[in-house]
Design an enzyme around this catalytic site. Structure first.
Site, mmCIF file in Angstrom:
data_model
loop_
_atom_site.group_PDB
_atom_site.id
_atom_site.type_symbol
_atom_site.label_atom_id
_atom_site.label_comp_id
_atom_site.label_asym_id
_atom_site.label_seq_id
_atom_site.Cartn_x
_atom_site.Cartn_y
_atom_site.Cartn_z
ATOM 1 N N ALA A 68 -13.129 1.055 -2.534
ATOM 2 C CA ALA A 68 -13.324 2.024 -1.644
ATOM 3 C C ALA A 68 -11.945 2.632 -1.546
ATOM 4 C CB ALA A 68 -13.699 1.218 -0.300
ATOM 5 N N LYS B 54 -13.251 9.124 -8.217
ATOM 6 C CA LYS B 54 -13.187 9.251 -6.740
ATOM 7 C C LYS B 54 -13.970 10.272 -6.100
ATOM 8 C CE LYS B 54 -8.326 7.970 -6.335
ATOM 9 N NZ LYS B 54 -6.939 8.000 -5.688
ATOM 10 N N GLU C 223 -16.434 6.311 -2.088
ATOM 11 C CA GLU C 223 -16.330 5.070 -3.220
ATOM 12 C C GLU C 223 -15.300 5.693 -4.337
ATOM 13 O OE1 GLU C 223 -19.690 5.903 -2.312
ATOM 14 O OE2 GLU C 223 -19.558 4.277 -0.898
ATOM 15 N N VAL C 224 -14.838 4.589 -5.066
ATOM 16 C CA VAL C 224 -14.113 4.642 -6.441
ATOM 17 C C VAL C 224 -15.198 4.203 -7.504
ATOM 18 C CG1 VAL C 224 -12.054 4.518 -7.667
ATOM 19 C CG2 VAL C 224 -11.868 4.945 -5.374
ATOM 20 N N ASP D 82 5.413 7.270 -1.060
ATOM 21 C CA ASP D 82 4.585 6.041 -0.702
ATOM 22 C C ASP D 82 4.493 5.242 -1.911
ATOM 23 O OD1 ASP D 82 3.124 4.219 0.752
ATOM 24 O OD2 ASP D 82 1.361 5.181 0.649
ATOM 25 N N ILE E 165 -16.102 0.418 -8.047
ATOM 26 C CA ILE E 165 -14.983 -0.560 -8.273
ATOM 27 C C ILE E 165 -14.153 -0.566 -6.972
ATOM 28 C CG2 ILE E 165 -14.709 -0.638 -10.740
ATOM 29 C CD1 ILE E 165 -12.518 1.481 -10.477
ATOM 30 N N GLU F 29 -10.222 6.324 0.503
ATOM 31 C CA GLU F 29 -10.038 6.875 2.079
ATOM 32 C C GLU F 29 -11.142 7.775 2.049
ATOM 33 O OE1 GLU F 29 -7.920 9.473 5.110
ATOM 34 O OE2 GLU F 29 -7.178 9.563 2.920
ATOM 35 N N PHE F 30 -11.637 8.307 0.961
ATOM 36 C CA PHE F 30 -12.793 9.456 1.394
ATOM 37 C C PHE F 30 -13.956 9.064 0.838
ATOM 38 C CE2 PHE F 30 -8.648 11.872 1.103
ATOM 39 C CZ PHE F 30 -8.644 12.493 2.143
#
Ligand code: ACK
Length: 935
Positions: free
Chosen positions: A580, A604, A585-586, A697, A578, A582-583
């Site tokens: 991308a 994740k 694919e999601v 954040d 679903i 940082e580490f």
């Protein structure tokens, strides 16, 4: 004037003058020999010049007596006469010989007059026209033959037809005689009028009847001339026309002028120029002013320079920058250009972006960088270059020493230490190095470990043994010296037993933003069950759970098992990708829990080929998330760490991230629904702040939405978040920060706290109420920082209830202690939801609208004059402004520099500061108007 005509014997035609009905004399020739038969009476004109004509027309007006009205002459009376002509080059001395004449026609009357008509003095005239031609001689005679009629010839008009001189499409066409042959046209080429030039050959055709037909082609006015009523007139002074064409002269563009007429290009004013490729229609421009606000960020290998664009771009868009590097000694006059050793990325001239990275510099050198802005006319100007210089010494001070180090607690195998940040960090602290060794073994062997926080749990120690610790801090510029040595001892068997019973009272020292809180805490040891005695610990206020920074674990990757369940990968079914992360694919998928239904989850993944640090950073999020348990915080189901790929499994949120969700459904929700979402986020944030966790954040992109529109806070990366958020930008203090969402104190000196999260929450409110609009639109980060500093705040989005905008403004107070706590925010929103009528007042309704349309409306939410003056450190002038009647920001925003002087601001520096702040204010107001808010 050609009378008398020749009427040869038997002189039957008489010249008679009669009076018309207005008593004007009419000269006529008459004949009426109807009594006698065999009449042959001639009347001849004088010689008529042909001129240019080929074909001539003869129009005769005459009266003819009806033979029936003269009964006694029956038999001899005629009702017609004949028209003849003779061509001749000679005008005189031609004898009249009837047989030389050619007959043109027999002329009969359409109307004849009766005696009764005569009695009434009504003269009924016949008009007959006959064509003759082509005529080839210079002239001709006409002759009228009477064969016994009763005629009065009243007028004879001889003419020919021509197409007359004309001007069409700025081309002149001369008098033109048509062809005799009426079916063919004469093609005529036109000539352009004065100051015009041919575009397509101008042509007209002359028709037989003297009409101009079929215009083709055209002329156009030359440069410097414009068309006025069919001719070309010179442009007046102050006007120009750069192109030939039927356009009007234009006023000279800005910063240019002309004092003569018929100009094609206006001359630039002094100090202004036109680049080679600039069209004459463009304003004259000038070189830009110097770049502003140069900031830098340096580490061991790279120096990043960043600046704001010049305040004056000179009126052009082709702005570039160049950077000159100089090495300077102690005396500024000894500067020399840096040699070839230094490198600029992407380059040092022709820079489009307002930043450059400098590599390969030498340490312990004073470098001066001169940053110059240039545009397409910089080379044409002889005025001195405008640049901004910044001097940087490449070896900045390392942080100062760490002071006191405390032992928080000790077990048989571990010791927990904490300390305060150095007094002078001289930059952002990256981490601490903790060096330790057994006291007895002094210096024979030592170990070291690192921690990002000013605390550490050192494990793997011997029981009841004295250890020596010293600690140093690291910033981008290097390490501080080691602190003094501290000696601490591990516990013996009894200490661990007591710990297991969870009854030890210890004093824990927490360094929070420079304040040291001494809190007596009950300490619970969470026994991990692992043999090597990994010591996580959890500090609880009575009844409250507190967040534990995974970095305080000596090995943070072990912390993950403290807080996250290990999931057997066979229970996870991955369905689709679903997004991308940082580490890696999601994905979305299903998780089967024994004895329970399958639940939808988001997974994740950590992509292969990672290094240890990446795995640790990846799992840090799970270590954090796993500590939370709240309906508005994304729920961690567990982790997969024992097999590959490494995964973090969280609850599935059907609607994805809040910002894109709102953009997709712009305008679809009721205010109550939006407030409901905000309430959820605030509730999650209240939970986090109660836990002592600072998010850093918070932004709509980091909130997830499920199918019930429930919002949950996500993205827990701690300090690392700032590295992977694409919104984050480097600041002067060296950190990477999402500027638009971050409180000023966090940008300026990294003072992150729940109060700075509150600021970000206000921005999230604004994002939600504007359905995902970008905060501060396309303003640059620099401008955002400047305008916040000067006291300006985002205006209410369209249709935003005033109470919500008030709450946003409350969250954006400069003084962080004045901002509301999340618990206040939750209860405020609860009240709004219980009493929805309070949401009916929109900001538009409470705006003070101006009297006349051109004026700027007053924004009641702008800071007061007094707050504004405080914000620009000009508070000493409050009384001057008030006394002179400048009591609202609206009035102030229109002040000129003269007015500022007049109210008693004498120092030039102060005048400048006030004026520049006002300029930003006006820009801000313009921006709001452009965006269509409020007005
Ligand atoms: O905006 P999105 O659809 O929502 O795209 C991003 C993408 O993965 C990369 O982060 C989506 N995402 C992240 N976590 C979840 C979750 N728990 N449930 C559903 N979607 C998620 C996010």
């Amino acid at each position: 004037h050609t009378l008398p005509w020749l009427a040869p014997p038997p002189w039957a035609w008489d010249a008679i003058t009669e009076m018309d009905e207005y008593n004007r004399p009419i000269h006529t020739y008459q004949v009426c020999n109807v009594m006698e038969p065999n009449q042959n009476n001639w009347l001849r004109t004088n010689w008529i010049s042909r001129d240019a004509a080929q074909k001539i027309y003869v129009e005769m007006k005459f009266t003819l007596r009806d033979c029936n009205s003269i009964p006694w002459v029956l038999g001899t009376c005629k009702e017609t006469f004949n028209l003849y002509y003779l061509e001749s080059d000679e005008s005189h001395g031609i004898k009249f010989k009837p047989n030389q004449y050619s007959k043109i026609d027999t002329i009969a009357a359409d109307e004849s007059f009766t005696q009764m008509d005569l009695g009434d003095r009504i003269l009924k005239l016949n008009t007959e026209v006959r064509e003759v031609g082509p005529i080839n001689r210079k002239g001709f005679f006409l002759a009228f033959q009477d064969i016994g009629a009763c005629i009065a010839l009243v007028s004879v008009r001889v003419y020919y037809k021509k197409c007359p001189f004309t001007v069409r499409n700025l081309a002149m066409f001369p008098d033109t005689i048509p062809r005799v042959d009426s079916s063919s046209l004469v093609e005529v080429r036109g000539s352009c009028v004065k100051s015009a030039e041919e575009r397509d050959t101008p042509k007209l055709y002359c028709g037989a009847d003297g009409d101009w037909l079929v215009p083709l082609g055209r002329c156009i006015c030359s440069v410097g001339y414009e068309e006025v009523d069919g001719s070309c007139h010179a442009c007046r002074s102050g006007f120009y026309k750069a192109f030939a064409g039927n356009i009007k002269c234009s006023k000279c563009p800005p910063h240019s002028q002309t004092f003569v007429e018929a100009t094609s290009v206006c001359q630039c004013e002094k100090g202004y120029f036109r680049a080679e490729k600039d069209p004459a229609t463009m304003a004259c421009t000038r070189p830009p002013s110097a770049p502003r606000n140069v900031i830098f960020n340096i580490n061991e290998t790279a120096l990043m320079l960043e600046w704001s664009p010049p305040s004056d771009t000179g009126g052009r868009k082709d702005l570039t920058y160049s950077v000159i590097c100089k090495k300077c000694g102690s005396d500024a006059s000894q500067c020399e250009i840096c040699g070839g050793g230094i490198r600029f990325i992407p380059r040092h001239t022709g820079l489009i972006n307002s930043s450059v990275t400098v590599l390969d510099f030498v340490s312990h050198v004073n470098y001066t960088f001169e940053i110059e802005a240039m545009n397409g006319v910089s080379e044409l100007s002889f005025s001195p270059k405008q640049f901004t210089a910044i001097t940087i010494t490449t070896d900045q001070d390392a942080p100062s020493l760490i002071g006191m180090v405390r032992k928080d607690w000790a077990s048989q195998n571990s010791i927990a230490l904490s300390w305060q940040d150095p007094d002078f960090p001289n930059g952002a602290i990256l981490d601490y190095e903790i060096k330790y060794y057994e006291k007895e073994q002094e210096q024979l062997s030592y170990s070291s470990t690192r921690s990002k926080a000013p605390s550490v749990i050192v494990t793997g120690l011997k029981p009841a043994t004295k250890y020596i610790f010293h600690i140093r801090a690291r910033t981008a510029t290097g390490y501080s010296g080691y602190s003094q040595k501290f000696e601490f001892e591990t516990g013996d068997e009894t200490s661990d037993m007591a710990a297991e019973q969870g009854q030890i009272l210890v004093i824990a020292t927490a360094a929070v933003g420079g304040f040291t809180l001494l809190v007596i805490l009950t300490l619970f040891f969470l026994i991990t069950g692992s043999k090597n005695n990994i010591s996580g610990f959890s500090v609880r206020f009575p009844g409250t759970k507190t967040y534990i920074d995974p970095d305080t674990y000596e090995d943070p990757s072990l912390a993950v098992h403290e807080f996250a369940k290990e999931i057997d990968p066979s229970r996870i079914r991955i369905e689709r990708v679903i997004g991308a992360g940082e580490f890696g694919e999601v994905c979305s998928g299903r998780l089967k829990t024994p004895g329970k239904r399958e639940i939808p989850v988001a997974i994740k993944t950590l992509k292969g080929g990672y290094v240890d640090r990446q795995r640790r950073d990846f799992l840090r999020e799970a270590s954090i998330m796993g500590q939370f348990d709240h309906p508005n915080i994304i729920r961690l189901e567990g982790v997969v760490t024992k097999s590959k790929p490494v995964m973090i499994v969280v609850e599935y949120m059907e609607n994805g991230s809040l910002d894109s969700f709102l953009r997709k459904h712009d305008g679809h929700f009721t205010v109550i629904q939006l407030v409901g979402m905000l309430r959820g986020i605030a509730s999650g944030m209240k939970y986090l702040s109660d836990m002592g966790y600072v998010h850093r954040d918070l932004a709509a992109r980091n909130i997830l939405v499920n199918s019930n529109l429930m919002c949950k806070v996500s993205d827990f990366g701690l300090s690392r978040v700032l590295e992977d958020d694409p919104e984050a930008a480097y600041t002067t203090s060296g950190g990477k920060i999402p500027i638009r969402w971050t409180a000023p104190e966090a940008i300026a000196y990294r003072k992150f706290s729940s109060a700075s999260d509150t600021w970000s929450y206000g921005i999230v409110m604004w994002e939600v109420m504007s359905y995902g609009e970008r905060p501060y639109w396309e303003m640059s980060n620099q401008d955002v920082i400047l305008s916040i500093e000067e006291g300006y705040r985002l205006p209410a989005p369209m249709g935003c209830p005033a109470s919500l905008h008030q709450l946003m403004l409350h969250c954006w107070q400069k003084e962080r202690n004045h901002r509301p706590k999340f618990t206040d925010i939750v209860s405020f929103l609860d009240k709004l939801i219980r009493n929805p009528s309070s949401l009916h007042t929109l900001v538009e309704d409470v705006l003070v609208m101006p009297d006349s349309p051109g004026e700027v409306p007053e924004y009641p939410f702008f800071v007061s004059v007094s707050d504004w003056l405080d914000s620009i450190k000009m508070g000493q002038y409050k009384n001057n402004f008030m006394a002179a009647g400048y009591t609202t920001m609206d009035l102030v925003s229109r002040m000129s520099i003269d007015e500022i002087r007049r109210i008693g601001v004498v120092l030039i520096g102060h005048q400048r500061r006030i004026v520049s702040s006002l300029q930003t204010l006006r820009l801000h107001m313009m921006h709001i108007q452009e965006k269509g808010f409020h007005v």
